[in-house]
Design a protein around this motif. Structure first.
Motif, PDB file in Angstrom:
ATOM      1  N   LEU A 117      56.246 -34.551  57.366  1.00 43.05           N
ATOM      2  CA  LEU A 117      55.797 -34.612  56.099  1.00 43.05           C
ATOM      3  C   LEU A 117      56.900 -34.075  55.270  1.00 43.05           C
ATOM      4  O   LEU A 117      57.799 -33.109  55.520  1.00 43.05           O
ATOM      5  CB  LEU A 117      54.647 -33.291  56.200  1.00 43.05           C
ATOM      6  N   GLU A 118      56.945 -34.608  54.187  1.00 43.04           N
ATOM      7  CA  GLU A 118      58.100 -34.203  53.134  1.00 43.04           C
ATOM      8  C   GLU A 118      57.381 -34.036  51.488  1.00 43.04           C
ATOM      9  O   GLU A 118      56.376 -34.493  51.295  1.00 43.04           O
ATOM     10  CB  GLU A 118      59.014 -35.451  52.929  1.00 43.04           C
ATOM     11  N   GLY A 119      58.158 -33.170  50.883  1.00 42.29           N
ATOM     12  CA  GLY A 119      57.612 -32.945  49.524  1.00 42.29           C
ATOM     13  C   GLY A 119      58.212 -32.195  48.862  1.00 42.29           C
ATOM     14  O   GLY A 119      58.292 -31.970  47.723  1.00 42.29           O
ATOM     15  N   HIS A 120      58.750 -30.840  49.614  1.00 44.15           N
ATOM     16  CA  HIS A 120      59.336 -29.851  49.193  1.00 44.15           C
ATOM     17  C   HIS A 120      61.025 -30.132  48.579  1.00 44.15           C
ATOM     18  O   HIS A 120      61.656 -30.653  49.475  1.00 44.15           O
ATOM     19  CB  HIS A 120      59.510 -28.544  50.221  1.00 44.15           C
ATOM     20  N   GLY A 137      68.919 -29.322  59.878  1.00 46.44           N
ATOM     21  CA  GLY A 137      69.534 -27.872  59.620  1.00 46.44           C
ATOM     22  C   GLY A 137      68.517 -26.973  60.712  1.00 46.44           C
ATOM     23  O   GLY A 137      67.835 -27.227  61.716  1.00 46.44           O
ATOM     24  N   SER A 138      68.679 -25.648  60.144  1.00 45.32           N
ATOM     25  CA  SER A 138      67.957 -24.640  61.040  1.00 45.32           C
ATOM     26  C   SER A 138      66.535 -24.858  60.861  1.00 45.32           C
ATOM     27  O   SER A 138      65.992 -25.125  59.854  1.00 45.32           O
ATOM     28  CB  SER A 138      68.291 -23.294  60.532  1.00 45.32           C
ATOM     29  N   CYS A 139      65.990 -24.612  62.075  1.00 40.00           N
ATOM     30  CA  CYS A 139      64.175 -24.738  62.248  1.00 40.00           C
ATOM     31  C   CYS A 139      63.929 -23.267  61.771  1.00 40.00           C
ATOM     32  O   CYS A 139      64.204 -22.464  62.801  1.00 40.00           O
ATOM     33  CB  CYS A 139      64.050 -25.198  63.526  1.00 40.00           C
ATOM     34  N   VAL A 158      49.212 -29.842  69.378  1.00 39.45           N
ATOM     35  CA  VAL A 158      50.228 -29.958  68.287  1.00 39.45           C
ATOM     36  C   VAL A 158      51.028 -29.056  67.659  1.00 39.45           C
ATOM     37  O   VAL A 158      50.620 -27.851  67.761  1.00 39.45           O
ATOM     38  CB  VAL A 158      49.716 -30.776  66.874  1.00 39.45           C
ATOM     39  N   LEU A 159      52.295 -29.317  67.442  1.00 41.60           N
ATOM     40  CA  LEU A 159      53.304 -28.290  67.241  1.00 41.60           C
ATOM     41  C   LEU A 159      53.870 -28.621  65.892  1.00 41.60           C
ATOM     42  O   LEU A 159      54.410 -29.802  65.662  1.00 41.60           O
ATOM     43  CB  LEU A 159      54.303 -27.874  68.384  1.00 41.60           C
ATOM     44  N   ALA A 160      53.831 -27.938  64.903  1.00 43.28           N
ATOM     45  CA  ALA A 160      54.370 -27.911  63.589  1.00 43.28           C
ATOM     46  C   ALA A 160      55.713 -27.201  63.416  1.00 43.28           C
ATOM     47  O   ALA A 160      55.841 -25.841  63.958  1.00 43.28           O
ATOM     48  CB  ALA A 160      53.587 -27.644  62.510  1.00 43.28           C
ATOM     49  N   SER A 161      56.736 -27.706  62.815  1.00 48.01           N
ATOM     50  CA  SER A 161      58.074 -27.082  62.722  1.00 48.01           C
ATOM     51  C   SER A 161      58.427 -27.233  61.308  1.00 48.01           C
ATOM     52  O   SER A 161      58.326 -28.381  60.745  1.00 48.01           O
ATOM     53  CB  SER A 161      58.847 -27.448  63.723  1.00 48.01           C
ATOM     54  N   ALA A 162      59.306 -26.294  60.685  1.00 46.87           N
ATOM     55  CA  ALA A 162      59.491 -26.315  59.376  1.00 46.87           C
ATOM     56  C   ALA A 162      61.087 -26.039  59.302  1.00 46.87           C
ATOM     57  O   ALA A 162      61.546 -25.005  60.048  1.00 46.87           O
ATOM     58  CB  ALA A 162      58.724 -25.602  58.480  1.00 46.87           C
ATOM     59  N   VAL A 177      58.943 -31.311  57.271  1.00 52.24           N
ATOM     60  CA  VAL A 177      57.769 -30.468  58.447  1.00 52.24           C
ATOM     61  C   VAL A 177      57.671 -31.870  59.299  1.00 52.24           C
ATOM     62  O   VAL A 177      57.141 -32.591  58.856  1.00 52.24           O
ATOM     63  CB  VAL A 177      56.814 -30.054  57.742  1.00 52.24           C
ATOM     64  N   PHE A 178      57.981 -31.326  60.562  1.00 52.35           N
ATOM     65  CA  PHE A 178      57.649 -32.227  61.663  1.00 52.35           C
ATOM     66  C   PHE A 178      56.190 -31.630  62.585  1.00 52.35           C
ATOM     67  O   PHE A 178      56.074 -30.609  62.716  1.00 52.35           O
ATOM     68  CB  PHE A 178      58.529 -32.409  62.755  1.00 52.35           C
ATOM     69  N   LEU A 179      55.200 -32.661  62.742  1.00 52.47           N
ATOM     70  CA  LEU A 179      54.162 -32.392  63.587  1.00 52.47           C
ATOM     71  C   LEU A 179      54.370 -33.159  64.715  1.00 52.47           C
ATOM     72  O   LEU A 179      54.320 -34.628  64.742  1.00 52.47           O
ATOM     73  CB  LEU A 179      52.900 -32.903  62.929  1.00 52.47           C
TER      74      LEU A 179
END
Length: 444
Positions: free
Chosen positions: A89-92, A414-416, A427-431, A437-439
């Motif tokens: 997910l991208e957009g920021h 970069g840093s998570c 399902v695990l989300a990480s930013a 943002v990865f799912l």
């Protein structure tokens, strides 16, 4: 002769070979392979300004990352509703500081350094529905994750998010010293607390059951509790000597945990606060100003001085009872504290230390989370997991009881900074600081 030819073609179309059927289904449901890797849908953006001065921007832009597939190969059977094992997910326009799932699992919220909050819709299959009802409904494509709304109103980076217990609201904390509460369904700002803190608000958390309460952590040395039914000010103050960086609410809303620059993790039993409203002691009454109850560090339920040697940046209660508390700090440690009231050695409450987390010179705020037993496929034991980001860009998932690394997931450049488990699906989300943002699908 022409009618006979038409009859022959109709018979072949009704009974095609198995291989042709798979090809036709794949082509009808998905676009060609070059467009499957990255799908973008752009539409006109609309901005609306509500009465509180917040701008809500609705957009149809969506970008998902899926694995390309060959013709004739059916989709891999997954344990979740994701179309692919990894979704991007991208957009920021900048670092993504926090990511959260709603309690019903239908929304994803992300907080960015671009001073906006993005709401994503997450469609998943409901196993309780009957097969006959599912056949009647129009079939929709899985992994239909779309950016539904962009919430604008903060004047600085949004650092933390929390879904409230009513499941219709979300609170956002920002470096502009304000906390805003948004309606998820209508994407409207309903409350704003902008005079409670005098410095940046690093973290915000909310309970999952009962009255909607919000706890905040600020650099001004206060951690304040807000009642979502009151829109003017806080109802309780938790005073610290040093800046407060992280906070967490227990699921029932009766207890919260805070920690900050001193590296000490504290838990507060909010039920003790009622006695100060009824007391006649003048010294206690002097601390009560404007009907706001003030508590200091001497009134904590538990104080864990050992465990971290640096600033604690993330806290998370375990599921479902909240008798354990996970923490991650800038010293590269991720600990699990035992919060049971009766313990042989009350001073040493570190039950487990998880290895793998790294820090760097930037000293970014990294958050942790704990999983719900309902996402585990092992119904007999139902183990729970603890996850945390890391400055190395990897996401670590540990078994809560054994401390072994279950997953070490790369992807961020970069840093998570933040991680979150889906409440029902594995399902695990990480930013991360790279703005992504990865799912990821897990086999738990």
């Amino acid at each position: 002769m022409p009618p006979k030819k038409k009859t022959t073609k109709t018979t072949k179309a009704r009974t095609p070979p198995p291989a042709e059927t798979k090809k036709r289904k794949t082509r009808s449901k998905t676009p060609p392979p070059p467009e499957t890797t990255t799908t973008k849908t752009e539409g006109e953006e609309e901005e609306e300004e509500d009465g509180n001065g917040a701008i809500v921007e609705t957009t149809k832009k969506r970008k998902t990352l899926t694995h390309p597939r060959k013709e004739g190969v059916s989709r891999r059977r997954t344990t979740s509703s994701l179309e692919a094992p990894i979704v991007l997910l991208e957009g920021h326009a900048g670092a993504v500081n926090d990511v959260k799932f709603s309690a019903d699992g239908k929304f994803i919220a992300t907080a960015g350094s671009d001073a906006c909050v993005r709401l994503w819709s997450y469609d998943f299959d409901d196993e309780d529905e009957d097969e006959e009802e599912e056949e009647k409904k129009p079939k929709k494509k899985k992994n239909n994750i779309e950016n539904r709304f962009i919430l604008r109103g903060h004047k600085n980076a949004v650092l933390s998010l929390a879904f409230l217990s009513d499941q219709f609201s979300i609170a956002s904390a920002s470096a502009d010293k304000s906390i805003r509460v948004w309606d998820v369904e209508y994407a409207e700002q309903v409350k704003k607390y902008d005079k409670s803190h005098s410095r940046a608000i690093n973290c915000v958390s909310a309970n999952e059951r009962g009255t909607s309460l919000i706890v905040s952590a600020s650099d001004d040395g206060f951690s304040k509790v807000f009642d979502a039914r009151v829109a003017k000010k806080e109802v309780m103050q938790l005073k610290h000597k040093y800046p407060v960086v992280s906070c967490a609410f227990r699921q029932d809303g009766l207890e919260c945990a805070t920690s900050g620059a001193d590296g000490i993790v504290r838990t507060w039993d909010l039920r003790y606060a009622t006695s100060f409203q009824e007391t006649t002691n003048e010294e206690v009454r002097a601390r009560v100003k404007n009907d706001v109850l003030c508590l200091d560090t001497k009134m904590t339920a538990l104080t864990m001085k050992e465990g971290h040697e640096d600033i604690v940046t993330g806290l998370a209660y375990s599921y479902p009872d909240g008798f354990e508390l996970a923490s991650v700090g800038m010293d590269g440690k991720c600990n699990l504290f035992d919060l049971k009231p009766f313990r042989e050695n009350a001073d040493a409450r570190v039950e487990m230390t998880y290895k793998g987390v790294q820090t760097d010179f930037e000293k970014r705020v990294i958050k942790c989370c704990a999983s719900s037993p309902s996402i585990s496929a092992n119904v007999s034991s139902k183990p729970t997991y603890v996850s945390s980001g890391s400055a190395c860009g990897n996401v670590f998932v540990w078994d809560q009881k054994t401390g072994k690394i279950k997953y070490k997931l790369p992807g961020h450049k970069g840093s998570c900074l933040s991680v979150a488990f889906h409440p029902f699906e594995p399902v695990l989300a990480s930013a991360g600081a790279d703005g992504k943002v990865f799912l990821g699908e897990l086999a738990l």
